[in-house]
Design an enzyme around this catalytic site. Sequence first.
Site, PDB file in Angstrom:
ATOM      1  N   HIS A 293       0.811  -1.217   0.000  1.00 28.08           N
ATOM      2  CA  HIS A 293       0.000   0.000   0.000  1.00 28.08           C
ATOM      3  C   HIS A 293       0.846   1.270   0.000  1.00 28.08           C
ATOM      4  O   HIS A 293       0.331   2.355  -0.255  1.00 28.08           O
ATOM      5  CB  HIS A 293      -0.995  -0.001   1.170  1.00 28.08           C
ATOM      6  CG  HIS A 293      -0.383   0.164   2.519  1.00 28.08           C
ATOM      7  ND1 HIS A 293      -0.107  -0.893   3.355  1.00 28.08           N
ATOM      8  CD2 HIS A 293      -0.001   1.270   3.200  1.00 28.08           C
ATOM      9  CE1 HIS A 293       0.408  -0.449   4.483  1.00 28.08           C
ATOM     10  NE2 HIS A 293       0.484   0.864   4.415  1.00 28.08           N
TER      11      HIS A 293
ATOM     12  N   ASP B  92       0.054  -7.689   1.239  1.00 27.51           N
ATOM     13  CA  ASP B  92       0.447  -6.276   1.259  1.00 27.51           C
ATOM     14  C   ASP B  92       1.969  -6.173   1.325  1.00 27.51           C
ATOM     15  O   ASP B  92       2.553  -5.870   2.364  1.00 27.51           O
ATOM     16  CB  ASP B  92      -0.215  -5.593   2.460  1.00 27.51           C
ATOM     17  CG  ASP B  92      -0.082  -4.083   2.421  1.00 27.51           C
ATOM     18  OD1 ASP B  92       0.585  -3.562   1.502  1.00 27.51           O
ATOM     19  OD2 ASP B  92      -0.637  -3.421   3.319  1.00 27.51           O
TER      20      ASP B  92
ATOM     21  N   SER C 279       4.286   2.059   8.108  1.00 31.29           N
ATOM     22  CA  SER C 279       3.964   1.108   7.049  1.00 31.29           C
ATOM     23  C   SER C 279       5.196   0.704   6.253  1.00 31.29           C
ATOM     24  O   SER C 279       6.022   1.542   5.891  1.00 31.29           O
ATOM     25  CB  SER C 279       2.955   1.724   6.081  1.00 31.29           C
ATOM     26  OG  SER C 279       1.657   1.646   6.585  1.00 31.29           O
TER      27      SER C 279
END
Length: 256
Positions: A71, A116, A209
């Site tokens: 992402h 992801d 992230s």
Amino acid sequence: MRKFVIFLCIPLVFAEYLDKVFPPQNFERVVGGKDAPEGSAPFQISLQTSKGQHMCGGAIIGKEWIITAGHCVSGRTPESLKVLTGTQDLKGQGVYYFPKKIYVHEKYNKPAYHNDIALIRLNDSIRYNEFTQKISFSPNDSPDDAVITLTGWGRLSAGGSIPTELQAIELKRMAYVDCKRKFSDDPNLGVGHLCTYNQAGQGACNGDSGGPLTHEGLLVALVNWGIPCAKGFPDVHARVSYYHDWIKTTTGSGEQ
């Protein structure tokens, strides 16, 4: 079903749009961490916009290869990103490299929140030194209850100031069955994930992230998603051993 959020540091220009997709969120990152010891994470990178805004973490796995969360790069062009290496200070004297090609897992977000993970191939070889090194990964999984180290740039506490120094925190791996139970068997959690949890007030948040989690000197996971931030629920990460073959195939086993 609970609302989750991927731990991305959202540029303010996108905030209005993303509030319609995810619950309102702040911009905290590592919660409850401390300054990482100098030289403890030479594999750590800051994935930034072309204008130098920190977006996500990641790790060096080869002279031309960066691994991060899907992402962080999905829908982006190589020209819109750059990679800062060789520093634990976002305002320090690091070295920038630039992406040549982005490889997002072909099953990214299918189903939602799964697969992801992504790889970035750089247009130049990274020059290794004492502050810049690759990290190895293994097809073998880390054990339940293992102590896993998360590194990233972010606030020292919820609502606190944003340091420029890399933060580190030791977290405990939670068994998959316990994590599933904690999330009431939510389908957003799958076998490709690894969960960590200590206690409320400690964990990952927006901006972490794609950042690395390590165990005994090996890369074991990449920050993916959670209920923001450090509110008493596990953090959920992409389990690198699950994607070992995909990484090897995509890089041609030439991480170097």
